[in-house]
Design an enzyme around this catalytic site. Structure first.
Site, PDB file in Angstrom:
ATOM      1  CB  ALA A  25      -0.924   0.002   1.216  1.00 12.69           C
ATOM      2  CD  GLN A 103       1.303  -7.147   0.368  1.00 18.22           C
ATOM      3  OE1 GLN A 103       2.302  -6.478   0.595  1.00 18.22           O
ATOM      4  NE2 GLN A 103       0.543  -7.617   1.325  1.00 18.22           N
ATOM      5  CG  HIS A 121      -4.330  -9.095  -2.404  1.00 19.87           C
ATOM      6  ND1 HIS A 121      -3.812  -8.238  -1.457  1.00 19.87           N
ATOM      7  CD2 HIS A 121      -3.969 -10.338  -2.000  1.00 19.87           C
ATOM      8  CE1 HIS A 121      -3.170  -8.935  -0.523  1.00 19.87           C
ATOM      9  NE2 HIS A 121      -3.255 -10.212  -0.836  1.00 19.87           N
ATOM     10  CB  THR A 192       4.403  -4.412   1.972  1.00 17.72           C
ATOM     11  OG1 THR A 192       3.818  -5.446   2.774  1.00 17.72           O
ATOM     12  CG2 THR A 192       5.667  -4.935   1.336  1.00 17.72           C
TER      13      THR A 192
END
Ligand SMILES: [Zn+2]
Length: 258
Positions: A25, A103, A121, A192
């Protein structure tokens, strides 16, 4: 970053052939995207529900319209890649074999031009009907305000092709991640905390390379026996900006040839 650190990074990069860049993120937040982690943990309610409840398969099948409204509310704002995505793209331009394992679900690595991207994901850019399976892009969903499938006789609804709580990571994404981790000699971990189990396990059990570089403003815990050769503990944007400049300078000839 100090010059010494930049030189160390360039030295490690020179030795690298097969690079995996694992991103989370922290790479997307400078693009203004809602940070999933803080959203999950946020106490603010959306139509009476906590975000952590909404982003699950259990919720989706029971309240698909609220799920849909939630995604539109938080994720429909258009976003552009930032200097961190550019950093990953520039690594590729050095002529090394670079695979991004992310991710994130925002598709910003592809938008920045990265060619090999494994989306653990899934992707928010791809949607499908839960009944007939027809696929639509997020742009189409937004433009047409599609929720119910418009196919005649179909009673399905549209959902993004992302992995929610209670759902499994897609086999092909997992296989691609396993392959790139086992082939890589160099691993760069960006943005991350490695708190989710899969990336941690990939580093612990699959990566057999020589170099790990950690890039995060916080100290990240790595598996035992897999400690980073280098930690760049600074705000990502700042570090990437400096490294982009340094890499471009060092590999200028490569860039001209391509
Ligand atoms: Zn349908």
């Amino acid at each position: 970053m100090q010059q010494e650190q930049i030189s160390k990074f360039l030295k490690l990069l020179r030795m690298a052939q097969d690079i995996v860049v694992l991103t989370g993120a922290g790479v997307s937040t400078p693009s203004g995207l809602s940070d999933f982690k803080s959203l999950y943990n946020s106490k603010s309610l959306f139509q009476g529900y906590k975000p952590i409840e909404i982003l699950s398969n259990y919720f989706l099948v029971r309240n698909p319209k609220i799920f849909y409204d939630f995604v539109m509310h938080y994720f429909s704002k258009p976003c552009e890649p930032n200097v961190c995505h550019q950093f990953v793209k520039i690594l590729e331009q050095t002529g090394k074999n670079v695979t991004v394992v992310t991710q994130n679900i925002d598709g910003l690595h592809q938008k920045a031009g990265s060619k090999k991207v494994v989306e653990l994901h899934g992707s928010l850019n791809e949607w499908y009907c839960t009944d007939c399976g027809q696929s639509r892009t997020f742009e189409e969903i937004k433009d047409l305000n599609l929720f119910d499938c418009e196919n005649f006789g179909c009673h399905g609804f549209f959902r993004p092709d992302v992995v929610l709580y209670g759902e499994e990571i897609k086999k092909n994404a997992l296989n691609d991640a396993l392959r790139s981790f086992s082939n890589a000699d160099t691993l760069i971990v960006m943005g991350t905390s490695l708190k989710t189990s899969l990336p941690f396990e990939l580093i612990k059990n699959v990566f057999r390379g020589y170099t790990i570089i950690s890039m995060d403003k916080d100290f990240v815990d790595f598996p035992q026996h897999q400690s980073p050769k280098m930690r760049i503990q600074e705000p990502l944007e700042k570090a990437c900006k400096q490294l982009n400049f340094a890499i471009k300078k060092e590999y200028a000839t490569h860039e001209k040839q391509t």
